[in-house]
Enzyme design. Sequence first.
Site, mmCIF file in Angstrom:
data_model
loop_
_atom_site.group_PDB
_atom_site.id
_atom_site.type_symbol
_atom_site.label_atom_id
_atom_site.label_comp_id
_atom_site.label_asym_id
_atom_site.label_seq_id
_atom_site.Cartn_x
_atom_site.Cartn_y
_atom_site.Cartn_z
ATOM 1 N N GLY A 112 0.877 -1.341 -0.048
ATOM 2 C CA GLY A 112 -0.242 -0.186 -0.045
ATOM 3 C C GLY A 112 0.799 1.060 0.138
ATOM 4 C CG ASP A 144 2.900 -5.074 17.560
ATOM 5 O OD1 ASP A 144 2.385 -4.093 17.487
ATOM 6 O OD2 ASP A 144 2.345 -5.914 18.175
ATOM 7 C CG ASN A 186 1.999 4.065 5.838
ATOM 8 O OD1 ASN A 186 1.169 4.739 5.138
ATOM 9 N ND2 ASN A 186 1.942 2.781 5.788
ATOM 10 C CE1 TYR A 193 -8.685 4.541 9.602
ATOM 11 C CE2 TYR A 193 -10.239 5.829 8.644
ATOM 12 C CZ TYR A 193 -8.989 5.311 8.577
ATOM 13 O OH TYR A 193 -8.220 5.550 7.487
ATOM 14 C CE LYS A 234 -5.809 6.781 10.065
ATOM 15 N NZ LYS A 234 -4.390 6.505 9.850
ATOM 16 C CB ILE A 262 -5.176 5.628 -1.639
ATOM 17 C CG1 ILE A 262 -5.269 7.085 -0.966
ATOM 18 C CG2 ILE A 262 -4.317 5.278 -2.650
ATOM 19 C CD1 ILE A 262 -5.425 8.122 -2.096
ATOM 20 C CB THR A 317 -4.035 0.412 -0.830
ATOM 21 O OG1 THR A 317 -5.052 0.932 0.037
ATOM 22 C CG2 THR A 317 -3.369 1.840 -1.159
#
Length: 262
Positions: A22, A70, A97, A162, A166, A197, A199
């Site tokens: 990705g 990890d 990332n 999520y 973010k 995107i 990926t």
Amino acid sequence: MSVSIQPRAAGKKAFITGAAGGLGAATARMLARHGAQVFLTDIDDDAVAAVAHEINDTIGATVAWSAAQDVREEAIWVERLEQAVQAMGGLSVLVNNAGIGSLGGVEQIELKEWRRVMGINVESILLGCKYALPYLRQAQPASIVNISSLAAFKVDPDYTAYNTSKAAVAMLTKSVAMDCTKQKIDVRCNSIHPAFIRTGIVAPFFDALGEDEATRKLTRGIPMRRLGEPDDVAYAVLYLASDESRYITAAELVIDGGARAI
């Protein structure tokens, strides 16, 4: 008069998490093509090693190394950064990332899942910045690039953890950036916020719905009516990692085909 063209990331030494595929793999390839050395980590040891080998084969020299990581484990951060500095002879770019998605509204999500998302999406960035900064301070001008998401700004109630994680990345990025300016060190910290995107994360939509229907559903809130490509993000990382962006810090670079504007 001839003008010599220099690679945009020449001399940079970058540590990239979540680099087995990705956006992480695309970023590693992009930085290496533009003259950087790259140290790649991922929880999938074999996959990230394959990316590093591919980069070295393409470049024709050893410019990429890899290791399992990890990103939730504090001690592993210390070990991997030390390993990267030894391999590359320093560290001047950190690309946080690694991240995961999560589905569930506020009444559905389990506390265990909430903590898993926060551990990977937020705490890992705190650990990366904390333990990379001593090395980055020695390599000024240096740069931290944190991969967030358009979800930091556009909320979906089915993605409670999520969205929250973010948004936290965006604010953590600004905190780190201001800490560096307070210390008067030339270490910039910025966040990137992509929309969908193309990926592996969106692959299940295409498998289930087919190309046309999946594209229609995923792009219905995107004025440009198309998904982004991994290199759309990788080029943004290249810019923020390079000295071209020396006057940019605490910024949110949105890569979304216009979605935030509506």
